[in-house]
Design a protein around this motif. Sequence first.
Motif, PDB file in Angstrom:
ATOM      1  N   THR A 164       4.129  -7.299  -3.537  1.00 34.75           N
ATOM      2  CA  THR A 164       2.759  -6.940  -3.158  1.00 34.75           C
ATOM      3  C   THR A 164       2.706  -5.588  -2.457  1.00 34.75           C
ATOM      4  O   THR A 164       1.682  -4.902  -2.479  1.00 34.75           O
ATOM      5  N   ASP A 165       3.803  -5.197  -1.839  1.00 32.14           N
ATOM      6  CA  ASP A 165       3.833  -3.967  -1.045  1.00 32.14           C
ATOM      7  C   ASP A 165       3.908  -2.751  -1.959  1.00 32.14           C
ATOM      8  O   ASP A 165       4.984  -2.226  -2.229  1.00 32.14           O
ATOM      9  N   GLY A 166       2.724  -2.294  -2.433  1.00 29.97           N
ATOM     10  CA  GLY A 166       2.722  -1.158  -3.336  1.00 29.97           C
ATOM     11  C   GLY A 166       1.630  -0.148  -3.066  1.00 29.97           C
ATOM     12  O   GLY A 166       1.628   0.936  -3.636  1.00 29.97           O
ATOM     13  N   LEU A 167       0.692  -0.491  -2.182  1.00 30.43           N
ATOM     14  CA  LEU A 167      -0.388   0.424  -1.817  1.00 30.43           C
ATOM     15  C   LEU A 167      -0.515   0.450  -0.298  1.00 30.43           C
ATOM     16  O   LEU A 167      -0.077  -0.476   0.382  1.00 30.43           O
ATOM     17  N   ASP A 168      -1.129   1.493   0.216  1.00 28.24           N
ATOM     18  CA  ASP A 168      -1.259   1.651   1.670  1.00 28.24           C
ATOM     19  C   ASP A 168      -2.034   0.478   2.271  1.00 28.24           C
ATOM     20  O   ASP A 168      -3.211   0.261   1.961  1.00 28.24           O
ATOM     21  N   GLY A 169      -1.374  -0.276   3.140  1.00 26.71           N
ATOM     22  CA  GLY A 169      -2.016  -1.377   3.835  1.00 26.71           C
ATOM     23  C   GLY A 169      -2.182  -2.643   3.019  1.00 26.71           C
ATOM     24  O   GLY A 169      -2.692  -3.646   3.535  1.00 26.71           O
TER      25      GLY A 169
END
Length: 362
Positions: free
Chosen positions: A196-201
Amino acid sequence: MLYSLLYPLSEDYGLFNLFRYLTFRTGGALFTSFLISFLCGPSIIGWLKVRQKKGQPIREEGPEGHLLTKQGTPTMGGFLILLGLSLSTLLWMDLSSPYVWACLVVTSGFGVIGFLDDYRKVTKSSSAGVSGKVKLVLEILVALAAVLIITAAAEPEARDMLALPFIKDTMINLGVFFIPFAIFVIVGSSNSVNLTDGLDGLAIMPVIIAAATFAFISYLVGNAIYADYLQVTYVPGTGELAVFCAAIIGAGLGFLWYNAPPAMIFMGDTGSLSLGGAIGTVAVIAKHEIVLAIVGGLFVLETVSVVVQVVSFKLTGKRVFRMAPIHHHYEKKGWAEPTIVIRFWIIALLLALVGLATLKLR
């Protein structure tokens, strides 16, 4: 640490009686971890920028705008989260609880695995880090150590049981299969957050929402009166996990200050693997593994999108999504990054409310 040192003095100094209350220590953990993460942020970000120079390598096949805007941003920001989380946990939790150490084993162990992956990516200037098989083996070993601590501390009558949401007084005895099941939950949760960690925030706010949800669940499950009223499995000692979850929330908020679009730093695998594993560990201890799949439904969706994409391409040569994980699919469709992030936050919040509803709908 503060609980062990100061609470015994409450007989002489009434003020220290505050450390008896989980609510007080939960609040203390949240604010302490936030302050550590927030105040240490600028110096850690500056140091990482100097050391990493080019920042985190970005996938070349990613969305064009993504490639341009993310170049030069340092990674390993998970260290900032782990610093606040670990110090706050050690300060405010009852360190005599084995559940504390189970959570710290996973958080720190997965953090080290993530650091090795991030370090390889940065030093090799490649988006390919440590081999997936090597990471998986290491994650399983760390999760096994934590699960053995959990099972040794658990009440015998509930040790190998799987609780079912929406159904009262019904549990499935997994027997010898509980340990591999618990490992699967922890490792699966870790890697789902990582995807899931692929865009800012994008990843950190759903993690905060999940941590807040499980802080509440842990508190209720660890209280015999509330557990009996809600007809959920009473697990003595899980109330302490509310303090741990609060530390995740505080550290996550401190990190989000610098990770908000446009991000000054990425959490990297150092943060995503450790945070996902931490949430999974809390769910296993609290006997709410299935509820985790509901509360963390956004993470499940991201994982499923990758699985579907890979299977479809191998079997038919065609892709279901323009790019996986699914948040990149919407980037390819032209959605603005903040639009994707905020809408996914809304989904995460709604799923958390559904997960909380399982406590009463039985």
